[in-house]
Write a protein that holds these residues in place. Sequence first.
Motif, PDB file in Angstrom:
ATOM      1  N   GLU A  43       0.836  -1.207   0.000  1.00 56.34           N
ATOM      2  CA  GLU A  43       0.000   0.000   0.000  1.00 56.34           C
ATOM      3  C   GLU A  43       0.869   1.255   0.000  1.00 56.34           C
ATOM      4  OE1 GLU A  43      -3.252  -0.129  -0.617  1.00 56.34           O
ATOM      5  OE2 GLU A  43      -2.690  -2.237  -0.800  1.00 56.34           O
ATOM      6  N   ASP A  44       1.997   1.181   0.703  1.00 56.09           N
ATOM      7  CA  ASP A  44       2.911   2.335   0.716  1.00 56.09           C
ATOM      8  C   ASP A  44       3.420   2.639  -0.688  1.00 56.09           C
ATOM      9  OD1 ASP A  44       2.582   2.587   3.398  1.00 56.09           O
ATOM     10  OD2 ASP A  44       4.484   1.618   3.958  1.00 56.09           O
ATOM     11  N   SER A  45       3.674   1.572  -1.462  1.00 53.35           N
ATOM     12  CA  SER A  45       4.191   1.795  -2.822  1.00 53.35           C
ATOM     13  C   SER A  45       3.139   2.487  -3.679  1.00 53.35           C
ATOM     14  CB  SER A  45       4.646   0.486  -3.459  1.00 53.35           C
ATOM     15  OG  SER A  45       3.563  -0.381  -3.660  1.00 53.35           O
ATOM     16  N   ASP A  54     -22.305   0.812   0.838  1.00 56.01           N
ATOM     17  CA  ASP A  54     -21.042   1.560   0.928  1.00 56.01           C
ATOM     18  C   ASP A  54     -19.847   0.764   0.431  1.00 56.01           C
ATOM     19  OD1 ASP A  54     -22.248   3.839   1.947  1.00 56.01           O
ATOM     20  OD2 ASP A  54     -22.131   3.106   4.012  1.00 56.01           O
ATOM     21  N   GLY A  55     -20.081  -0.168  -0.453  1.00 56.18           N
ATOM     22  CA  GLY A  55     -18.974  -0.882  -1.084  1.00 56.18           C
ATOM     23  C   GLY A  55     -18.314  -1.909  -0.196  1.00 56.18           C
ATOM     24  N   VAL A  56     -19.027  -2.401   0.799  1.00 55.52           N
ATOM     25  CA  VAL A  56     -18.430  -3.301   1.784  1.00 55.52           C
ATOM     26  C   VAL A  56     -18.080  -4.680   1.201  1.00 55.52           C
ATOM     27  CG1 VAL A  56     -20.611  -4.288   2.588  1.00 55.52           C
ATOM     28  CG2 VAL A  56     -18.678  -4.076   4.189  1.00 55.52           C
ATOM     29  N   ILE A  71      -9.697  -0.943   2.917  1.00 61.68           N
ATOM     30  CA  ILE A  71     -10.276   0.175   2.158  1.00 61.68           C
ATOM     31  C   ILE A  71     -11.230  -0.406   1.118  1.00 61.68           C
ATOM     32  CG2 ILE A  71      -9.752   2.185   0.710  1.00 61.68           C
ATOM     33  CD1 ILE A  71      -6.852   1.974   1.765  1.00 61.68           C
ATOM     34  N   SER A  72     -12.419   0.134   1.056  1.00 59.32           N
ATOM     35  CA  SER A  72     -13.355  -0.387   0.048  1.00 59.32           C
ATOM     36  C   SER A  72     -12.838  -0.059  -1.348  1.00 59.32           C
ATOM     37  CB  SER A  72     -14.742   0.221   0.247  1.00 59.32           C
ATOM     38  OG  SER A  72     -14.751   1.565  -0.186  1.00 59.32           O
ATOM     39  N   LEU A 111     -10.723   3.498  -5.439  1.00 63.15           N
ATOM     40  CA  LEU A 111     -10.825   4.010  -6.807  1.00 63.15           C
ATOM     41  C   LEU A 111     -10.873   5.537  -6.802  1.00 63.15           C
ATOM     42  CD1 LEU A 111     -11.268   3.714  -9.871  1.00 63.15           C
ATOM     43  CD2 LEU A 111     -13.720   3.555  -9.411  1.00 63.15           C
ATOM     44  N   LYS A 112     -11.723   6.093  -5.969  1.00 64.82           N
ATOM     45  CA  LYS A 112     -11.861   7.558  -5.935  1.00 64.82           C
ATOM     46  C   LYS A 112     -10.545   8.211  -5.521  1.00 64.82           C
ATOM     47  CE  LYS A 112     -16.833   7.660  -4.920  1.00 64.82           C
ATOM     48  NZ  LYS A 112     -17.849   7.878  -3.863  1.00 64.82           N
TER      49      LYS A 112
END
Lengths: 145, 362
Positions: free
Chosen positions: B102-104, B129-131, B138-139, B144-145
């Motif tokens: 995720e850091d990358s 809510d995209g669960v 993270i959903s 994406l957003k």
Amino acid sequence: MTGLSDIPIVVNYAEDNEAEVEITENVRALLTQISSMLSALINDDMVDSIDLHSLPLLPGEHDAIHTILGQGEVNASFDSLGSTTIYETALAGVWWVTHNNENDDCIAETIEITTIPAILESQHDDIENAHTALQEQLKEWNETT
Amino acid sequence: MSEEKTLAKLMQDQGVTRRGFLKFCSGLATMMALPASMAPTIAEALENAKRPSVIWLSFQECTGCTESLTRSHSPTLENLIFDVISLDYHHTLQAAAGSAAEDSRLQAMKDHHGKYLLVVDGSIPTKDDGVYSTIAGISNLDMLKETAEGAAAIISVGTCAAYGGLPYADPNPTGAASVSSIIRDKPIINIPGCPPIPVVITGVLAHFLTFGKIPELDSIGRPLSFYGDSIHDRCYRRPFYDQGKFAKTFDDEGARKGWCLYELGCKGPVTHNACATEKWNQGTSFPIQSGHGCIGCSEPGFWDAGGLYQPVTASPTNISDYVAPALVAGAAAGIAAGLANRIKKASAEKKHQKVTNDDLQT
């Protein structure tokens, strides 16, 4: 197993390898285009090419075109990012170019209408690099002798 | 990082000669469905091209799209990653895992803000809510957003990302949605297919690298160079359709003779894709060549579009347009076709489209 070519499929060729090549509409159209391109090369020095990969050919038509165009006098090959083979077909000015990648998969296959495919010419950058390398070698030899 | 070097310099450093570079460009021309004569133009464009940073997000999907990408042979996946793009985040292909992964992604977003390409495969569940699909807590919807905000452009790979795909099929329990239905303020290229053809994925990436812009698209966001014609337009069995020769079952005389599969449910007439020319498995074949009709996987809502073996109810809109030329194909191949070919080739080159025998015969 490393590739499709390793799958043990037996291909039985027709006994008569000299069997007549079928001139389908696709083959006729392609030959017509080559004729048109040769005309442009003769009259206007216009170089052109046909990407065989893009044509929806019927099974056997690729081989038919290959057979009809035949083999001319010149063969060339080089190895850079995989092998490339180039030969002039029996029709002068019509060249068959096949580019393979490092895995020997065909990445591009074209028929080029030209006096000589441009990729066979020595490239300016390569000439400069070669000249530089030769100069450095001479300098090194001169310094040691 | 190496993406600061131009592609030409990168290859030169690897010992590739200028001739080899031109060969590479010839391969790119074929890959991008451009005329082979454009290879020198591509070489010129690539002189100053730098590898774009690519962030690849996999959402509600089966990994078939990535499987397809790994089968790319022109260029190979290795060439793609090392020469064409800087793949900075991809769940399946990257070595890093967990927070390092995720850091990358966050680092690439920061370093290349406004310049990176975002590739998405899989649809995005929006219900509750995209669960229904999350990564690192993270959903998919939020990821994406967040990632789209700094992207130069987005490439939706596969029918799921492009149009919702299988997860979108009725009754769509997760509220699956396409990328373009969520992100409205970025250029989006759709590369549908279940999965898409490998060379189409790499071809679009190469186009962005070469020309620094997205290719010309059709009305539903697909690159015209690959999706400009229907499967039927390019099918080698089309002459049989024109002659009214159809296979009625998969084992009848017509099937054995390779006749048109229209009556067996082939969706080729209403499906736009490049299978008939690019083909699969290193150009070996495609479904119709293997004896099965096209299932229309690159069209929106294909899974709910009726049975796979039911003939398409709507006739191709322009049957009469190409039946007639087929009947006079012999004459069309005459001397007069020569000049027409030249004009059409020039026109196709302008449009970055391929010239095919269909073009030559009409």
